[in-house]
Design a protein around this motif. Sequence first.
Motif, PDB file in Angstrom:
ATOM      1  N   THR A   1       0.724  14.238 -22.383  1.00 56.99           N
ATOM      2  CA  THR A   1       0.812  12.847 -22.827  1.00 56.99           C
ATOM      3  C   THR A   1      -0.242  11.937 -22.210  1.00 56.99           C
ATOM      4  O   THR A   1      -0.222  10.722 -22.444  1.00 56.99           O
ATOM      5  CB  THR A   1       2.212  12.280 -22.500  1.00 56.99           C
ATOM      6  OG1 THR A   1       2.473  12.452 -21.094  1.00 56.99           O
ATOM      7  CG2 THR A   1       3.283  13.003 -23.295  1.00 56.99           C
ATOM      8  N   ASN A   2      -1.169  12.513 -21.426  1.00 58.09           N
ATOM      9  CA  ASN A   2      -2.183  11.692 -20.764  1.00 58.09           C
ATOM     10  C   ASN A   2      -3.527  12.419 -20.739  1.00 58.09           C
ATOM     11  O   ASN A   2      -3.586  13.647 -20.780  1.00 58.09           O
ATOM     12  CB  ASN A   2      -1.784  11.390 -19.314  1.00 58.09           C
ATOM     13  CG  ASN A   2      -0.552  10.525 -19.202  1.00 58.09           C
ATOM     14  OD1 ASN A   2      -0.630   9.296 -19.184  1.00 58.09           O
ATOM     15  ND2 ASN A   2       0.605  11.170 -19.122  1.00 58.09           N
ATOM     16  N   GLY A   3      -4.592  11.641 -20.641  1.00 58.91           N
ATOM     17  CA  GLY A   3      -5.898  12.218 -20.370  1.00 58.91           C
ATOM     18  C   GLY A   3      -6.023  12.494 -18.883  1.00 58.91           C
ATOM     19  O   GLY A   3      -5.731  11.610 -18.069  1.00 58.91           O
ATOM     20  N   VAL A   4      -6.432  13.692 -18.519  1.00 57.00           N
ATOM     21  CA  VAL A   4      -6.529  14.049 -17.105  1.00 57.00           C
ATOM     22  C   VAL A   4      -7.840  14.794 -16.846  1.00 57.00           C
ATOM     23  O   VAL A   4      -8.483  15.303 -17.768  1.00 57.00           O
ATOM     24  CB  VAL A   4      -5.339  14.926 -16.646  1.00 57.00           C
ATOM     25  CG1 VAL A   4      -4.018  14.190 -16.834  1.00 57.00           C
ATOM     26  CG2 VAL A   4      -5.312  16.254 -17.386  1.00 57.00           C
ATOM     27  N   PHE A   5      -8.206  14.876 -15.580  1.00 59.88           N
ATOM     28  CA  PHE A   5      -9.400  15.609 -15.184  1.00 59.88           C
ATOM     29  C   PHE A   5      -9.094  17.104 -15.076  1.00 59.88           C
ATOM     30  O   PHE A   5      -7.938  17.518 -15.012  1.00 59.88           O
ATOM     31  CB  PHE A   5      -9.927  15.083 -13.847  1.00 59.88           C
ATOM     32  CG  PHE A   5     -10.465  13.691 -13.906  1.00 59.88           C
ATOM     33  CD1 PHE A   5     -11.761  13.456 -14.343  1.00 59.88           C
ATOM     34  CD2 PHE A   5      -9.683  12.604 -13.542  1.00 59.88           C
ATOM     35  CE1 PHE A   5     -12.268  12.161 -14.406  1.00 59.88           C
ATOM     36  CE2 PHE A   5     -10.176  11.321 -13.599  1.00 59.88           C
ATOM     37  CZ  PHE A   5     -11.471  11.093 -14.034  1.00 59.88           C
ATOM     38  N   SER A   6     -10.166  17.893 -15.014  1.00 60.63           N
ATOM     39  CA  SER A   6     -10.014  19.354 -15.028  1.00 60.63           C
ATOM     40  C   SER A   6      -9.285  19.873 -13.797  1.00 60.63           C
ATOM     41  O   SER A   6      -8.585  20.893 -13.873  1.00 60.63           O
ATOM     42  CB  SER A   6     -11.389  20.021 -15.118  1.00 60.63           C
ATOM     43  OG  SER A   6     -12.220  19.619 -14.040  1.00 60.63           O
ATOM     44  N   GLU A   7      -9.407  19.204 -12.661  1.00 62.99           N
ATOM     45  CA  GLU A   7      -8.748  19.686 -11.439  1.00 62.99           C
ATOM     46  C   GLU A   7      -7.243  19.796 -11.630  1.00 62.99           C
ATOM     47  O   GLU A   7      -6.635  20.822 -11.319  1.00 62.99           O
ATOM     48  CB  GLU A   7      -9.057  18.754 -10.267  1.00 62.99           C
ATOM     49  CG  GLU A   7      -8.437  19.210  -8.957  1.00 62.99           C
ATOM     50  CD  GLU A   7      -8.517  18.165  -7.856  1.00 62.99           C
ATOM     51  OE1 GLU A   7      -8.321  18.525  -6.682  1.00 62.99           O
ATOM     52  OE2 GLU A   7      -8.768  16.979  -8.169  1.00 62.99           O
TER      53      GLU A   7
ATOM     54  N   LYS B   1      -2.934   6.514 -11.244  1.00 64.17           N
ATOM     55  CA  LYS B   1      -3.660   7.698 -11.734  1.00 64.17           C
ATOM     56  C   LYS B   1      -2.740   8.915 -11.749  1.00 64.17           C
ATOM     57  O   LYS B   1      -2.312   9.411 -10.700  1.00 64.17           O
ATOM     58  CB  LYS B   1      -4.905   7.927 -10.878  1.00 64.17           C
ATOM     59  CG  LYS B   1      -5.886   6.765 -10.957  1.00 64.17           C
ATOM     60  CD  LYS B   1      -7.066   6.956 -10.021  1.00 64.17           C
ATOM     61  CE  LYS B   1      -8.079   5.826 -10.185  1.00 64.17           C
ATOM     62  NZ  LYS B   1      -7.518   4.494  -9.843  1.00 64.17           N
ATOM     63  N   VAL B   2      -2.476   9.431 -12.950  1.00 65.12           N
ATOM     64  CA  VAL B   2      -1.484  10.491 -13.102  1.00 65.12           C
ATOM     65  C   VAL B   2      -1.963  11.841 -12.561  1.00 65.12           C
ATOM     66  O   VAL B   2      -1.149  12.718 -12.291  1.00 65.12           O
ATOM     67  CB  VAL B   2      -1.073  10.652 -14.583  1.00 65.12           C
ATOM     68  CG1 VAL B   2      -0.376   9.406 -15.078  1.00 65.12           C
ATOM     69  CG2 VAL B   2      -2.273  10.998 -15.453  1.00 65.12           C
TER      70      VAL B   2
ATOM     71  N   HIS C   1       0.815  -1.223   0.000  1.00 64.49           N
ATOM     72  CA  HIS C   1       0.000   0.000   0.000  1.00 64.49           C
ATOM     73  C   HIS C   1       0.847   1.272   0.000  1.00 64.49           C
ATOM     74  O   HIS C   1       0.427   2.294   0.527  1.00 64.49           O
ATOM     75  CB  HIS C   1      -0.962   0.013   1.182  1.00 64.49           C
ATOM     76  CG  HIS C   1      -1.766  -1.242   1.322  1.00 64.49           C
ATOM     77  ND1 HIS C   1      -2.537  -1.736   0.287  1.00 64.49           N
ATOM     78  CD2 HIS C   1      -1.906  -2.120   2.357  1.00 64.49           C
ATOM     79  CE1 HIS C   1      -3.126  -2.865   0.693  1.00 64.49           C
ATOM     80  NE2 HIS C   1      -2.762  -3.116   1.918  1.00 64.49           N
ATOM     81  N   ARG C   2       2.027   1.183  -0.600  1.00 65.09           N
ATOM     82  CA  ARG C   2       2.845   2.400  -0.681  1.00 65.09           C
ATOM     83  C   ARG C   2       2.222   3.424  -1.619  1.00 65.09           C
ATOM     84  O   ARG C   2       2.476   4.620  -1.487  1.00 65.09           O
ATOM     85  CB  ARG C   2       4.266   2.046  -1.133  1.00 65.09           C
ATOM     86  CG  ARG C   2       5.064   1.308  -0.076  1.00 65.09           C
ATOM     87  CD  ARG C   2       6.477   1.027  -0.527  1.00 65.09           C
ATOM     88  NE  ARG C   2       6.498   0.115  -1.663  1.00 65.09           N
ATOM     89  CZ  ARG C   2       7.570  -0.129  -2.414  1.00 65.09           C
ATOM     90  NH1 ARG C   2       8.707   0.508  -2.166  1.00 65.09           N
ATOM     91  NH2 ARG C   2       7.510  -0.975  -3.416  1.00 65.09           N
ATOM     92  N   ASP C   3       1.389   2.956  -2.555  1.00 64.65           N
ATOM     93  CA  ASP C   3       0.684   3.899  -3.418  1.00 64.65           C
ATOM     94  C   ASP C   3      -0.325   4.709  -2.611  1.00 64.65           C
ATOM     95  O   ASP C   3      -0.480   5.918  -2.830  1.00 64.65           O
ATOM     96  CB  ASP C   3      -0.011   3.158  -4.566  1.00 64.65           C
ATOM     97  CG  ASP C   3      -0.795   1.935  -4.102  1.00 64.65           C
ATOM     98  OD1 ASP C   3      -0.745   1.619  -2.909  1.00 64.65           O
ATOM     99  OD2 ASP C   3      -1.444   1.311  -4.954  1.00 64.65           O
ATOM    100  N   ALA C   4      -0.980   4.054  -1.645  1.00 61.13           N
ATOM    101  CA  ALA C   4      -1.911   4.776  -0.775  1.00 61.13           C
ATOM    102  C   ALA C   4      -1.157   5.781   0.090  1.00 61.13           C
ATOM    103  O   ALA C   4      -1.615   6.916   0.303  1.00 61.13           O
ATOM    104  CB  ALA C   4      -2.676   3.793   0.105  1.00 61.13           C
TER     105      ALA C   4
END
Length: 236
Positions: free
Chosen positions: A196-202, A159-160, A119-122
């Motif tokens: 280089t990636n699709g991302v959200f508006s935030e 998640k980038v 869980h190092r990603d968490a």
Amino acid sequence: MLAHLAYVRSRVTAMRGDIARAIELCLEARDHLPAGNLALEFDTRVTLGYEYFLKGDYPNASQILQEAIRSGINAGAIIHTVAASCMLARLYASQGLLHKAYDTYQKAAQLIPEASKEHRDARALVESGIADVLCEWNDLDAALLHVQRGLALLPLWAKVDDTILAYVTLARIRLAQANQQDATEAVENALEIIRTNGVFSEARQATEVAQIKLWLAQGDLQSASRWAAARAERLS
């Protein structure tokens, strides 16, 4: 398959900026969820909470994220619980409730087994979030330590958007420390991920704000003015 398809379409639609339609699709995914598919259930719930957050519907976002946290704790789903908690903490921070945000990050950290290397990603999400709050409190040295820890672990997180937000926090810290070179590097790293990636508006908007603040700090009024003119044209 219907639930998974609607879930994926919801995320893509949100990245394209149609948040209202994205929420409809996420609700559709929730309606089609088969019993027992906990992974898709948690993904759908957290995404729905985030989409309400992006829309500015904080009451619905808060309610759904808190439900996700309770369900995640009951199921022992550490990753999903921490993700929902960090998202809820960002919601609090955006409202100026920094102590509430900080406490939420701390509670999320307590869910991660201390001795385990799992869980190092968490943990990356928690570290980056704490850094953002500490930056707001002007505790820059502590904020820098936390965001560097977060960025070291974030490649483990799929998640980038969260990596972009961490680079934005790093840029804010470095700019507050009058270290324009490192601030520029952090903003450029965030921009490269967006290219280089699709991302959200935030994440996209946070990077845009960081870039503008950097231009102003550098005295690059020409670039800032071009941005303002382009934004005014879009708004009209």
